[in-house]
Scaffold this motif. Structure first.
Motif, mmCIF file in Angstrom:
data_model
loop_
_atom_site.group_PDB
_atom_site.id
_atom_site.type_symbol
_atom_site.label_atom_id
_atom_site.label_comp_id
_atom_site.label_asym_id
_atom_site.label_seq_id
_atom_site.Cartn_x
_atom_site.Cartn_y
_atom_site.Cartn_z
ATOM 1 N N UNK A 56 -2.836 8.687 -9.773
ATOM 2 C CA UNK A 56 -2.094 9.470 -8.786
ATOM 3 C C UNK A 56 -2.948 9.812 -7.588
ATOM 4 N N UNK A 57 -2.293 10.239 -6.508
ATOM 5 C CA UNK A 57 -3.017 10.609 -5.301
ATOM 6 C C UNK A 57 -3.786 9.455 -4.691
ATOM 7 N N UNK A 58 -3.247 8.248 -4.776
ATOM 8 C CA UNK A 58 -3.924 7.074 -4.236
ATOM 9 C C UNK A 58 -4.795 6.351 -5.237
ATOM 10 N N UNK A 59 -4.826 6.830 -6.481
ATOM 11 C CA UNK A 59 -5.603 6.191 -7.548
ATOM 12 C C UNK A 59 -4.661 5.505 -8.527
ATOM 13 N N UNK A 60 -4.927 4.242 -8.812
ATOM 14 C CA UNK A 60 -4.043 3.463 -9.671
ATOM 15 C C UNK A 60 -4.546 3.413 -11.112
ATOM 16 N N UNK A 61 -3.642 3.664 -12.049
ATOM 17 C CA UNK A 61 -3.946 3.477 -13.459
ATOM 18 C C UNK A 61 -3.548 2.073 -13.874
ATOM 19 N N UNK A 62 -4.498 1.301 -14.387
ATOM 20 C CA UNK A 62 -4.242 -0.081 -14.812
ATOM 21 C C UNK A 62 -4.333 -0.102 -16.340
ATOM 22 N N UNK A 63 -3.178 0.030 -16.993
ATOM 23 C CA UNK A 63 -3.119 0.129 -18.449
ATOM 24 C C UNK A 63 -2.791 -1.236 -19.034
ATOM 25 N N UNK A 64 -3.591 -1.665 -20.003
ATOM 26 C CA UNK A 64 -3.352 -2.960 -20.645
ATOM 27 C C UNK A 64 -3.733 -2.878 -22.110
ATOM 28 N N UNK A 65 -3.067 -3.689 -22.923
ATOM 29 C CA UNK A 65 -3.367 -3.731 -24.346
ATOM 30 C C UNK A 65 -2.167 -4.231 -25.116
ATOM 31 N N UNK A 86 -7.627 1.497 -18.424
ATOM 32 C CA UNK A 86 -7.127 2.208 -19.596
ATOM 33 C C UNK A 86 -6.656 1.177 -20.620
ATOM 34 N N UNK A 87 -6.947 1.436 -21.895
ATOM 35 C CA UNK A 87 -6.587 0.500 -22.971
ATOM 36 C C UNK A 87 -5.516 1.144 -23.838
ATOM 37 N N UNK A 88 -4.470 0.373 -24.166
ATOM 38 C CA UNK A 88 -3.368 0.929 -24.928
ATOM 39 C C UNK A 88 -3.112 0.131 -26.212
ATOM 40 N N UNK A 89 -2.437 0.797 -27.140
ATOM 41 C CA UNK A 89 -2.033 0.162 -28.387
ATOM 42 C C UNK A 89 -1.326 1.191 -29.246
ATOM 43 N N UNK A 90 -0.302 0.768 -29.982
ATOM 44 C CA UNK A 90 0.461 1.704 -30.786
ATOM 45 C C UNK A 90 -0.031 1.780 -32.218
ATOM 46 N N UNK A 123 1.972 4.459 -8.987
ATOM 47 C CA UNK A 123 0.580 4.896 -9.139
ATOM 48 C C UNK A 123 -0.137 4.147 -10.260
ATOM 49 N N UNK A 124 0.447 3.076 -10.722
ATOM 50 C CA UNK A 124 -0.194 2.292 -11.768
ATOM 51 C C UNK A 124 0.785 1.349 -12.432
ATOM 52 N N UNK A 125 0.239 0.492 -13.295
ATOM 53 C CA UNK A 125 1.049 -0.514 -13.992
ATOM 54 C C UNK A 125 0.616 -0.581 -15.449
#
Length: 346
Positions: free
Chosen positions: A91-100, A124-128, A293-295
Motif C-alpha cells: 500500500x501507499x505505492x508499495x506493491x505486495x508480490x505474493x506467490x506460492x 511474500x510466500x503463500x500456501x494453505x 497494491x499487489x498481485x
C-alpha cells in the motif's frame, strides 16, 4: 442522514419523527416540498439505528450520508494505509508480490517454490495449511505441520508467509507461524472469525466473497478494524457470474472503486479469478494498471500432482516472466516493490 417521509404522512407522524430524533441528542431540520417531506438529521449518526427509524409510522426511506463502514472509509482516514508484513510494505505505492502453491505440500517442494519465488521477485510466500474445500473428501491441508513447513521454507529465503485461517479456534496457532493471516472468500462473512483475527496482531489479507458486493467486503473489513487491528489488505479474487469461460468473473473495476471508498490497500488474485494460467498474466497486469497494491498468484512446479488447484497454477518459469513484466509496470506507474526481508526469523 436523511429521512424521507411518506407522501401521506400526517403532522402528528412528522412531529413524532422529529421528537424521536431530538431525543437521541441530534438535530432535526424539516423541509416540506410539494410532494415529499424530508427531515435532515445532523449529529453523530452512530446514536441512531436506521432500522429503528424505518419502523416509525410515516417514514418511507432512511438514507445515510456517511458510509456504514466508518473505520474503513476514506472519509474517516484520508491518508492511504500502508500495511507492514514483517518488513514487507503493501500500500501507499508499495506493491505486495505474493506467490506460492495453493496448498502446503512436502518440505522439499515448498523449499524449491520459495526459492523460485524469491529469485523471480516475489516478496511474500503463500500456501494453505488449512484448506476449506467444497467436498469433505478433498485434501483438507496439513494443519500445524503445514504451518511449520511453510514458515521454514519462506523464512529461509527472507519471505514473510501468508496462510489462510479457517476457524476462530485456530487463529492463535496460525498466528504463531504466519506473518499474515488470510481470510478466504468462503469465510469473508464469518463474523466470529473476523472478530478473532481483528484481535490478533497479525496483518490480515481479506478476500472478497464470491457473491459479495463491495460494501459487503468493506463491512467485513470493518469487523476486523473495530477490534483494533488496523492492518487489513483487501483482495479482489473474482465473483460468480453466469459465464463458464472463467472460474469467476475478474472484477477489475473493483480496484478503482475501492480506491475511492477506502484507505485500505487493495490487491488482485487473477489465479482464483480466472482459474486459467493463460489469462493470469493479462489480468495481473490489468489489476496493476487499475491501481492495485499487489498481485497474488499461485505457482507450482508440477501442477498435475498438486494437492489442490493445480490447473490454475503458473509454472515457476512462467511466473518469473510475468514478475519481470510486473516490475516494468511498477516502474511505469511509479510504484515500488518492497524487497524481501532477510531478517525474518528462520
Amino acid at each position: 442522514m436523511i429521512v424521507i417521509l411518506k407522501s401521506g404522512a400526517s403532522d402528528q407522524q412528522i412531529d413524532h419523527v422529529i421528537e424521536r430524533i431530538e431525543a437521541l441528542g441530534l438535530q432535526a431540520h424539516l423541509s416540506r416540498g410539494t410532494f415529499r417531506t424530508i427531515v435532515g438529521v445532523i449529529g453523530d449518526e452512530s446514536k441512531v439505528s436506521e432500522d429503528s427509524l424505518r419502523s416509525i409510522p410515516g417514514i418511507a426511506q432512511v438514507i445515510p450520508v456517511l458510509p456504514p463502514y466508518k473505520l474503513a472509509s476514506l472519509e474517516a482516514h484520508p491518508q492511504r494505509s500502508v500495511v507492514d508484513v514483517s518488513g514487507v510494505l503493501v500500500g501507499g505505492g508499495n506493491l505486495g508480490m505474493i506467490a506460492g502453491p495453493c496448498s502446503v505440500e512436502e518440505p522439499e517442494r515448498m523449499d524449491r517454490l520459495a526459492k523460485s519465488a524469491r529469485e523471480s521477485g516475489a516478496n511474500l510466500f503463500r500456501g494453505g495449511a488449512y484448506k476449506p474445500r467444497t467436498s469433505p473428501y478433498a485434501f483438507q491441508g496439513l494443519g500445524v505441520e503445514g504451518l511449520k513447513i511453510l514458515k521454514e521454507a519462506g523464512h529461509r529465503y527472507g519471505l514473510p508467509v501468508v496462510t489462510e485461517v479457517t476457524d476462530p479456534r485456530n487463529v492463535e496457532i496460525v498466528s504463531e507461524y504466519a506473518d499474515m493471516l488470510q481470510v478466504g472468500a468462503r469465510n469473508m462473512q464469518n463474523f466470529v472469525l473476523l472478530t478473532e483475527v481483528g484481535k490478533s496482531s497479525r496483518p490480515v489479507l481479506l478476500k472478497r466473497g464470491m457473491s459479495a458486493t463491495i460494501q459487503d467486503l468493506l463491512m467485513s473489513a470493518e469487523y476486523i478494524l473495530s477490534q483494533g487491528n488496523p492492518n487489513v489488505v483487501l483482495c479482489e479474487r473474482g465473483i460468480k457470474s453466469f459465464d463458464p469461460s472463467t472460474r469467476n468473473l475478474f472484477d477489475v473495476a473493483a480496484v478503482p472503486v475501492l480506491a475511492g471508498l477506502t484507505h485500505l490497500p487493495v490487491i488482485v488474485d487473477p489465479s482464483h479469478a480466472t482459474g486459467r494460467p493463460d489469462l493470469i498474466p493479462a489480468c495481473a497486469l490489468a489489476g496493476l494498471a487499475a491501481g492495485a497494491d499487489g498481485v497474488h498468484i499461485e505457482i507450482h512446479d508440477e501442477p498435475e500432482v498438486a494437492k489442490s488447484d493445480g490447473p490454475q497454477a503458473l509454472l515457476p518459469e512462467q511466473y518469473q516472466e510475468l514478475a519481470g513484466r510486473m516490475r516494468k509496470m511498477a516502474e511505469l506507474l511509479g510504484k515500488t516493490i518492497s524487497p524481501p526481508n532477510p531478517e525474518v526469523a528462520a
